[in-house]
Design an enzyme around this catalytic site. Structure first.
Site, PDB file in Angstrom:
ATOM      1  N   PRO A  48      11.495   0.275  -5.877  1.00  0.00           N
ATOM      2  CA  PRO A  48      12.538   1.062  -6.713  1.00  0.00           C
ATOM      3  C   PRO A  48      13.830   1.072  -5.929  1.00  0.00           C
ATOM      4  O   PRO A  48      14.311   2.105  -5.473  1.00  0.00           O
ATOM      5  CB  PRO A  48      11.625   2.373  -6.610  1.00  0.00           C
ATOM      6  CG  PRO A  48      11.067   2.362  -5.431  1.00  0.00           C
ATOM      7  CD  PRO A  48      10.432   1.028  -5.181  1.00  0.00           C
ATOM      8  N   CYS A  49      14.481   0.100  -6.311  1.00  0.00           N
ATOM      9  CA  CYS A  49      15.923  -0.078  -5.486  1.00  0.00           C
ATOM     10  C   CYS A  49      16.800   0.934  -6.269  1.00  0.00           C
ATOM     11  O   CYS A  49      18.025   1.070  -6.000  1.00  0.00           O
ATOM     12  CB  CYS A  49      16.445  -1.567  -5.719  1.00  0.00           C
ATOM     13  SG  CYS A  49      16.294  -2.196  -7.101  1.00  0.00           S
TER      14      CYS A  49
END
Length: 260
Positions: free
Chosen positions: A229-230
């Protein structure tokens, strides 16, 4: 909705023998990129000066160890005991397989792809053709094949989490990156849905507090959206910026998680 695609494979040129390999090295032939690679014995550089790495002089030919690309035919260089001779030995290995599925979600087109070890790609885009082209470029010369029913269920699970992210995405992953990138991506996976962290905070968590810009580059290099989850990484002032698939999609993902 998922669209199952047919198999596709890059057609690689055939190189019949070692002399042809050497000719390709001298010509710096781009058409054989991915077919083989080579290395140069450092001792040869002390003896020869002929352009980059000394390539081009017949005397250096024996010092270039030509190796077939590992996913097709791996060439191991064996020193034959004489300074001007190298024997090449081949070992056959099967080409890698990448299964993939294309679909549509509220954020646009989406592509999910996986190796035998796990998901290697979840990417958003505006055009399915562009997503496929990027996949081919990243994993050439692997064989690309449309997924079976089992893979279709895995891809559908990934898409479902994008639409309703509260449940999280628990899938086996196979991210491809440097050791530093892997450390950043692992830290990202520890950020809970609905929470965010700054680039500086991630740098501190991996023990590299001065590597804030490198952390940002690692986030930009991530090709497994949502599962890594950047989108949960923001600036130190909490401003939303910089996302591989566009800030609009980043804002939408964060809004869904915060209201879930």
């Amino acid at each position: 909705m998922l669209t199952m695609a047919t198999s596709t494979e890059r057609k690689l040129p055939t190189i019949p023998n070692d002399d042809a390999l050497w000719d390709a090295v001298k010509r710096r032939e781009r058409l054989v990129d991915g077919v083989f690679y080579y290395s140069v014995r450092l001792a040869s550089l002390a003896r020869t000066k002929a352009g980059p790495l000394g390539i081009g002089r017949g005397r250096l030919k024996a010092d270039v160890l030509t190796k077939r690309q590992a996913r097709r035919t791996r060439w191991a260089a064996v020193d034959a005991g004489r300074a001007n001779e190298t024997t090449l030995v081949a070992r056959r290995e099967p080409a890698a397989m990448i299964r993939f599925a294309l679909g549509e979600c509220s954020l646009g087109s989406i592509l999910v792809a996986a190796t035998e070890r796990g998901v290697c790609t979840i990417e958003f885009g505006d055009e399915p053709d562009t997503l496929m082209r990027n996949l081919r470029d990243r994993f050439s010369p692997a064989r690309l094949a449309g997924g079976d029913a089992t893979f279709e269920r895995l891809a559908a699970k990934a898409i479902a989490v994008i639409e309703a992210p509260a449940g999280g995405l628990d899938l086996p992953l196979d991210p491809h990156g440097t050791a530093f990138q892997q450390s950043v991506w692992q830290a990202l996976r520890l950020i809970a849905p609905g929470s965010t962290a700054s680039y500086a905070e991630i740098a501190a968590r991996i023990g590299r507090p001065k590597a804030v810009r490198a952390v940002a580059r690692a986030c930009a290099s991530n090709t497994i959206a949502v599962a890594i989850p950047c989108h949960r990484v923001v600036r130190s002032d909490a401003a939303v910026s910089g996302y591989r698939w566009g800030v609009r999609r980043k804002r939408a993902l964060l809004a869904r998680e915060q209201t879930a």
